[in-house]
Motif scaffolding. Sequence first.
Motif, PDB file in Angstrom:
ATOM      1  N   LEU A   9       0.907  -1.386  -0.038  1.00 55.34           N
ATOM      2  CA  LEU A   9      -0.031   0.083  -0.039  1.00 55.34           C
ATOM      3  C   LEU A   9       0.631   1.269   0.070  1.00 55.34           C
ATOM      4  O   LEU A   9       1.568   1.409   1.041  1.00 55.34           O
ATOM      5  CB  LEU A   9      -0.859   0.062   1.171  1.00 55.34           C
ATOM      6  N   ARG A  10       0.810   2.060  -0.989  1.00 53.43           N
ATOM      7  CA  ARG A  10       1.736   3.305  -1.007  1.00 53.43           C
ATOM      8  C   ARG A  10       0.851   4.223  -0.255  1.00 53.43           C
ATOM      9  O   ARG A  10      -0.200   4.564  -0.368  1.00 53.43           O
ATOM     10  CB  ARG A  10       1.583   3.581  -2.416  1.00 53.43           C
ATOM     11  N   VAL A  11       1.821   4.912   0.636  1.00 54.82           N
ATOM     12  CA  VAL A  11       1.147   5.860   1.418  1.00 54.82           C
ATOM     13  C   VAL A  11       1.194   7.173   0.634  1.00 54.82           C
ATOM     14  O   VAL A  11       2.017   7.938   0.237  1.00 54.82           O
ATOM     15  CB  VAL A  11       2.191   6.160   2.634  1.00 54.82           C
ATOM     16  N   ILE A  15      -0.959  12.243   3.061  1.00 55.63           N
ATOM     17  CA  ILE A  15      -1.212  11.468   4.483  1.00 55.63           C
ATOM     18  C   ILE A  15       0.027  11.984   5.616  1.00 55.63           C
ATOM     19  O   ILE A  15       1.381  11.995   5.219  1.00 55.63           O
ATOM     20  CB  ILE A  15      -1.142   9.965   4.389  1.00 55.63           C
ATOM     21  N   HIS A  17       2.154  11.583   8.873  1.00 55.02           N
ATOM     22  CA  HIS A  17       2.818  10.533   9.610  1.00 55.02           C
ATOM     23  C   HIS A  17       2.993  10.934  10.965  1.00 55.02           C
ATOM     24  O   HIS A  17       3.026  12.302  11.441  1.00 55.02           O
ATOM     25  CB  HIS A  17       4.207  10.286   9.049  1.00 55.02           C
ATOM     26  N   ARG A  61       7.857  12.889   6.680  1.00 56.82           N
ATOM     27  CA  ARG A  61       7.353  11.463   6.348  1.00 56.82           C
ATOM     28  C   ARG A  61       7.976  10.483   7.216  1.00 56.82           C
ATOM     29  O   ARG A  61       8.003   9.382   6.655  1.00 56.82           O
ATOM     30  CB  ARG A  61       7.379  11.414   4.878  1.00 56.82           C
ATOM     31  N   PRO A  65       1.891   6.113   9.146  1.00 53.59           N
ATOM     32  CA  PRO A  65       1.164   6.749   8.566  1.00 53.59           C
ATOM     33  C   PRO A  65      -0.360   6.765   9.540  1.00 53.59           C
ATOM     34  O   PRO A  65      -0.595   5.933  10.041  1.00 53.59           O
ATOM     35  CB  PRO A  65       0.728   6.132   7.311  1.00 53.59           C
ATOM     36  N   GLN A  66      -0.746   8.219   9.414  1.00 48.60           N
ATOM     37  CA  GLN A  66      -1.815   8.563  10.086  1.00 48.60           C
ATOM     38  C   GLN A  66      -3.121   8.672   9.037  1.00 48.60           C
ATOM     39  O   GLN A  66      -3.364   9.771   8.597  1.00 48.60           O
ATOM     40  CB  GLN A  66      -1.977   9.823  10.775  1.00 48.60           C
ATOM     41  N   TRP A  67      -3.722   7.664   8.698  1.00 46.81           N
ATOM     42  CA  TRP A  67      -4.489   7.567   7.539  1.00 46.81           C
ATOM     43  C   TRP A  67      -5.698   8.465   7.453  1.00 46.81           C
ATOM     44  O   TRP A  67      -6.038   8.820   6.218  1.00 46.81           O
ATOM     45  CB  TRP A  67      -5.011   5.966   7.255  1.00 46.81           C
ATOM     46  N   ARG A  68      -6.072   8.881   8.579  1.00 44.18           N
ATOM     47  CA  ARG A  68      -7.347   9.722   8.594  1.00 44.18           C
ATOM     48  C   ARG A  68      -6.914  11.387   8.513  1.00 44.18           C
ATOM     49  O   ARG A  68      -7.788  11.988   8.717  1.00 44.18           O
ATOM     50  CB  ARG A  68      -8.144   9.486   9.873  1.00 44.18           C
ATOM     51  N   SER A 133      -5.889   5.155  -6.903  1.00 42.82           N
ATOM     52  CA  SER A 133      -6.854   5.923  -6.034  1.00 42.82           C
ATOM     53  C   SER A 133      -8.196   5.581  -5.870  1.00 42.82           C
ATOM     54  O   SER A 133      -8.703   5.408  -4.567  1.00 42.82           O
ATOM     55  CB  SER A 133      -6.820   7.610  -6.365  1.00 42.82           C
ATOM     56  N   CYS A 137      -9.111   3.592  -2.285  1.00 41.64           N
ATOM     57  CA  CYS A 137      -9.976   4.360  -1.126  1.00 41.64           C
ATOM     58  C   CYS A 137     -11.287   3.981  -0.871  1.00 41.64           C
ATOM     59  O   CYS A 137     -12.108   4.360  -1.993  1.00 41.64           O
ATOM     60  CB  CYS A 137      -9.695   5.724  -1.450  1.00 41.64           C
TER      61      CYS A 137
END
Length: 213
Positions: A9-11, A15, A17, A61, A65-68, A133, A137
């Motif tokens: 999964l590419r960040v 997004i 961090h 970075r 990752p903080q996905w939200r 994308s 998502c």
Amino acid sequence: MTGVAATQLRVPYIIAHADEAAPQPLSFVRKPFGGLRLTYGDPRRGDTVNGVLRARVLNTRQGAPQWRMLNTLRQWRCMTKNLCQVCGKIATDPETGRIPWITTATAFREIPEISTSGYTSAPATCAACIPESLSMCPQLHVSSAVWTVSTATPAAVLADMFRPDPAGRAVHTGEHNVFVGLDERDLLRSALATQLVVRIQDMQPAPHLAGTP
Ligand SMILES: [Zn+2]
């Protein structure tokens, strides 16, 4: 790129961090001609952009990752330079000069009676990144549309709102992601911007970019 997650999964570029969080030593100061204004106790270059106080974050970075969450600096950079929110490269098509854009119900605000224009807090997505994308998502599956647009102009911010306590300290009102126009001077005095909102113009449907025949 390290670890299993990174290969699967590419960040996306925008997004946030975990290690990019920075202290926010906020207070209110009284400005000439009266009125209190939110500021940092140790002002630095880059704190104020487009006449708006912008939340401080690092741009490393580093960390999980903080996905939200979005990184404010990179989100802003995408908006002002028409960069792709996934890969961070220029999103504009070099042949047509048009910018590919995915809009979603949550990040798009219509302008009444102007169907080809609107406000969005989600940056562009380059043509190469659009299929990935859309497939990755979950939110985009529910409500998305793919367009090209002619221009994207800074118009507003999403902000956390503050008020002064009796000692002049800044107290968060509890309001996040408040839409504040760049011309709303009074509201901007109490706002800490976390995202830049642009007005996109001349939206033309581009279903071929989504891989749909
Ligand atoms: Zn891209």
